[in-house]
Design a protein around this motif. Structure first.
Motif, PDB file in Angstrom:
ATOM      1  N   THR A 134       0.862  -1.174   0.000  1.00 51.69           N
ATOM      2  CA  THR A 134       0.000   0.000   0.000  1.00 51.69           C
ATOM      3  C   THR A 134       0.899   1.225   0.000  1.00 51.69           C
ATOM      4  OG1 THR A 134      -1.857   1.075   1.125  1.00 51.69           O
ATOM      5  CG2 THR A 134      -0.148   0.139   2.525  1.00 51.69           C
ATOM      6  N   TYR A 135       0.299   2.354  -0.165  1.00 49.50           N
ATOM      7  CA  TYR A 135       1.034   3.607  -0.069  1.00 49.50           C
ATOM      8  C   TYR A 135       0.687   4.254   1.256  1.00 49.50           C
ATOM      9  CZ  TYR A 135       2.757   3.180  -4.747  1.00 49.50           C
ATOM     10  OH  TYR A 135       3.432   2.732  -5.849  1.00 49.50           O
TER      11      TYR A 135
ATOM     12  N   CYS B 179      -6.874   9.892  -7.042  1.00 50.27           N
ATOM     13  CA  CYS B 179      -7.116   8.583  -6.425  1.00 50.27           C
ATOM     14  C   CYS B 179      -8.392   7.950  -6.983  1.00 50.27           C
ATOM     15  CB  CYS B 179      -7.215   8.715  -4.911  1.00 50.27           C
ATOM     16  SG  CYS B 179      -7.485   7.134  -4.079  1.00 50.27           S
ATOM     17  N   PRO B 180      -8.279   6.769  -7.610  1.00 58.21           N
ATOM     18  CA  PRO B 180      -9.467   6.138  -8.190  1.00 58.21           C
ATOM     19  C   PRO B 180     -10.386   5.459  -7.175  1.00 58.21           C
ATOM     20  CG  PRO B 180      -7.565   4.746  -8.554  1.00 58.21           C
ATOM     21  CD  PRO B 180      -7.057   6.012  -7.915  1.00 58.21           C
ATOM     22  N   VAL B 181      -9.927   5.271  -5.939  1.00 60.83           N
ATOM     23  CA  VAL B 181     -10.751   4.572  -4.943  1.00 60.83           C
ATOM     24  C   VAL B 181     -11.076   5.421  -3.712  1.00 60.83           C
ATOM     25  CG1 VAL B 181     -10.071   2.253  -5.651  1.00 60.83           C
ATOM     26  CG2 VAL B 181      -8.710   3.452  -3.927  1.00 60.83           C
ATOM     27  N   ASP B 182     -10.735   6.685  -3.725  1.00 64.70           N
ATOM     28  CA  ASP B 182     -11.075   7.596  -2.627  1.00 64.70           C
ATOM     29  C   ASP B 182     -10.634   7.076  -1.264  1.00 64.70           C
ATOM     30  OD1 ASP B 182     -12.264   9.274  -4.515  1.00 64.70           O
ATOM     31  OD2 ASP B 182     -14.220   8.323  -4.274  1.00 64.70           O
TER      32      ASP B 182
ATOM     33  N   LEU C 115      -3.043  14.520   5.570  1.00 63.82           N
ATOM     34  CA  LEU C 115      -3.896  13.472   5.032  1.00 63.82           C
ATOM     35  C   LEU C 115      -3.293  12.122   5.368  1.00 63.82           C
ATOM     36  CD1 LEU C 115      -4.431  14.885   1.419  1.00 63.82           C
ATOM     37  CD2 LEU C 115      -5.863  15.251   3.426  1.00 63.82           C
ATOM     38  N   VAL C 116      -4.118  11.078   5.335  1.00 67.54           N
ATOM     39  CA  VAL C 116      -3.632   9.701   5.463  1.00 67.54           C
ATOM     40  C   VAL C 116      -4.350   8.845   4.425  1.00 67.54           C
ATOM     41  CG1 VAL C 116      -2.999   9.829   7.914  1.00 67.54           C
ATOM     42  CG2 VAL C 116      -5.316   9.116   7.278  1.00 67.54           C
ATOM     43  N   ILE C 117      -3.774   7.684   4.158  1.00 69.06           N
ATOM     44  CA  ILE C 117      -4.347   6.710   3.230  1.00 69.06           C
ATOM     45  C   ILE C 117      -4.824   5.511   4.037  1.00 69.06           C
ATOM     46  CG2 ILE C 117      -3.773   5.049   1.403  1.00 69.06           C
ATOM     47  CD1 ILE C 117      -1.730   7.110   0.366  1.00 69.06           C
ATOM     48  N   ASN C 118      -6.017   5.037   3.729  1.00 69.33           N
ATOM     49  CA  ASN C 118      -6.497   3.810   4.357  1.00 69.33           C
ATOM     50  C   ASN C 118      -5.825   2.641   3.651  1.00 69.33           C
ATOM     51  OD1 ASN C 118      -8.016   1.389   4.837  1.00 69.33           O
ATOM     52  ND2 ASN C 118      -9.637   2.662   5.666  1.00 69.33           N
TER      53      ASN C 118
ATOM     54  N   ILE D 142      -5.436   0.499  -3.522  1.00 69.72           N
ATOM     55  CA  ILE D 142      -5.272  -0.595  -4.484  1.00 69.72           C
ATOM     56  C   ILE D 142      -3.863  -0.637  -5.078  1.00 69.72           C
ATOM     57  CG2 ILE D 142      -7.732  -0.729  -5.037  1.00 69.72           C
ATOM     58  CD1 ILE D 142      -7.070   0.847  -7.651  1.00 69.72           C
ATOM     59  N   ASP D 143      -2.954   0.105  -4.478  1.00 74.01           N
ATOM     60  CA  ASP D 143      -1.539   0.072  -4.867  1.00 74.01           C
ATOM     61  C   ASP D 143      -1.294   0.516  -6.307  1.00 74.01           C
ATOM     62  OD1 ASP D 143      -1.306  -1.101  -2.336  1.00 74.01           O
ATOM     63  OD2 ASP D 143      -1.454  -3.110  -3.185  1.00 74.01           O
TER      64      ASP D 143
END
Length: 112
Positions: free
Chosen positions: A2-3, A21-24, A33-36, A41-42
């Motif tokens: 993941t990122y 980001c295609p998956v929000d 900000l953070v990424i879940n 989806i890498d």
């Protein structure tokens, strides 16, 4: 894989990454900000979009704390799907060291 978003985002919060980001999977804190990691989806499209170079693949060494922080706060902060304006003083904080210790806030942002 993941990122993850690192401390380079703190007080910059440029949000160019959110727009592509295609998956929000971005979540907004008060000053970063953070990424879940479960939603990411890498695809990697966010990484080159970040002017602060705050987004890195979790396969790089030394990012364990950032993976944990991203997972924790993406569960607590609101989702962000549209780009907003960056803070007026974002460029002043770009590239500064020690931002986590000096400026990190666990407070949520506004989200969408």
């Amino acid at each position: 894989m993941t990122y993850v978003v690192t401390d380079a985002c703190i007080k910059c919060k440029y949000m160019d990454c959110v727009e592509v980001c295609p998956v929000d999977c971005f979540y907004e804190g008060e000053n970063m900000l953070v990424i879940n990691p479960s939603e990411c989806i890498d695809c990697g499209v966010c990484e080159p979009e970040c002017p602060a170079e705050a987004i890195l693949p979790d396969t790089e060494s030394g990012l364990e704390q950032w993976l944990e922080l991203n997972a924790k706060y993406s569960a607590e902060w609101p989702n962000l799907t549209t780009k907003k304006d960056s803070p007026a003083d974002a460029d002043e904080f770009k590239g500064k060291d020690g931002k986590f210790e000096a400026y990190f806030s666990a407070e949520p942002g506004e989200g969408d």
